[in-house]
Enzyme design. Sequence first.
Site, mmCIF file in Angstrom:
data_model
loop_
_atom_site.group_PDB
_atom_site.id
_atom_site.type_symbol
_atom_site.label_atom_id
_atom_site.label_comp_id
_atom_site.label_asym_id
_atom_site.label_seq_id
_atom_site.Cartn_x
_atom_site.Cartn_y
_atom_site.Cartn_z
ATOM 1 N N ASP A 191 0.746 -9.444 6.723
ATOM 2 C CA ASP A 191 -0.321 -8.488 6.431
ATOM 3 C C ASP A 191 -0.563 -7.535 7.610
ATOM 4 O OD1 ASP A 191 -2.369 -7.387 4.875
ATOM 5 O OD2 ASP A 191 -3.060 -9.354 4.203
ATOM 6 N N ASP A 251 -4.677 -2.829 -2.085
ATOM 7 C CA ASP A 251 -4.662 -4.010 -2.960
ATOM 8 C C ASP A 251 -4.957 -3.672 -4.417
ATOM 9 O OD1 ASP A 251 -4.364 -5.264 -0.563
ATOM 10 O OD2 ASP A 251 -6.014 -6.677 -0.851
#
Length: 532
Positions: A191, A251
Amino acid sequence: MQDGSKAIFIPFFIVIRWNILRIKLKSPQRSIYDPSLAGRRSTTSFPTPPQKDDDNSSVSYVDNVTGKVIVPGASSYNGLNLVPQMGWDNWNAFQCDVNESLLLNTARAMVDYGLRDLGYQYIVLDDCWSIGRNESGYLVADHTLHSMGMKFGMYSSAGIMTCARYPGSLGYEQKDADLWASWDVDYLKYDNCFNQGQSGTPQISFNRYNVMSQALNKTGRPIVYAMCNWGQDSPFDWAYGIANSGRMSGDVSDTFNRPDSRCPCTESIGCSWPGFHCSIMNILNKMAAVQSRTMSGYAQDLDMLEIGNGGQTDSEYVVHFSMWAINSSPLLIGTNVLTLSPANLAIYSNPAVIALNQDPSATAAIRKWRYLVNPDEFGEGEIALWTRSLDNGDQVIALLNAGNASMMMNATLNDIFLDLRTAGAYQAPPQLDEIWDVYDLWANRMSDAEAAAIINGTSMTVTDNTNGTVTRYNATATSYAQGLMNNDTALLGAKVGSIGPMGTWSAMIPRHSVGLYRLRQRTSDLRKRDEL
Ligand code: GLA
């Protein structure tokens, strides 16, 4: 597939004392990853003189900055992920609410439901895993995802903390990579949160993500490297050389087209704040401009699948699955498999659609046209034609109706083969004069009754592909590429018509739905007979 004898064994003290162990752990013996294990040449670890590439007959050359050998078209930097990864990730449905039994029970259900054998092999433990341990001290204890034929994915962040504020790996890349390799981890989702400001230009982001890429390679264990930097700093231009997939958007959320100010960009180019709460249509449309950067060994990741989470209609979930599949996005199930409805299992299990995703071409689709029409309550409404050429010459067309009313939609051969026109002086491509048979890839969607029988354990087990079913497929027994060569009917959907020379395919597409078709050129013999 992994050796079934290897268990995944993670003592919890290693997990919770991770930071301390970073200092205490001795560097394990370094071995160099041998890409020949995966059947491909590495372009990262093994500089070799320029030579002919076996796979595509192109000549390799040396990158004048890094001194490494680049093989045009061979792509995969470590030999892995020549087609997009498939599996399950806990984040969309469970966020931090994870534990050992969730992972193992999910893996078991995926085996039982035939999902593993459709290709969904990675079980990815997302953020917050340091609390995911059981009383006897094991996160994933003494059992084995590997012995179930599954592979094990872990998560960290190229920052000092993960997005949920657990320890990240920035500055500790090699130690962490070595630790994961010692746990037999097969996959890393990496991430972008809390990166200490190390972003803002492609070079800065490249350098930060490249450290983990090199660290994973140095472990000697083949580990798929799934970058999750949300498309920041144009990974489309640099990530194929250091990673196996890269998120290209903020996202996903479980909504078809609802705009959300937390996902401010509608284009991927120049998007400096990818955000989150992005709708399916928002993410899909952001792929259009960067689709050419998807390639074998580097998938652009449209984010985890939301099918089953309840925010969309059945036909919207069919759009979501179809468009992710044809764009060669990783297909990571993002819902609770243990409570999957028959209708949702039927979507996840359509082998004719998965075969597009796993096609060796590993390319993304091209949005040939898009018109804004029939807005809904959010002011959103559009129709589009997406097309893609497959490895064996077949074509895919997706007539996407994201407008608020049914529409008759058309795909002309001219649009489908637009890119085959000769630059400069126009010459009609020969494909325009051919007859193309049209296969509807959702026509054989398994019924809810059949899916329910799979869920309650009363259906047949598909051990090979000689069973005559058109709804089920075992890709562990026969690869999709081989199945297509065999003309396996489970991969072809149902033939619903054909397109003549210079012709058009027309279909009535309901609102928020897609018509998804495989076109196959009719053999010349058949064509002659047709013309008599
Ligand atoms: C980021 C990622 C998500 C998920 C969360 C976990 O937002 O993009 O996919 O991994 O972090 O905190």
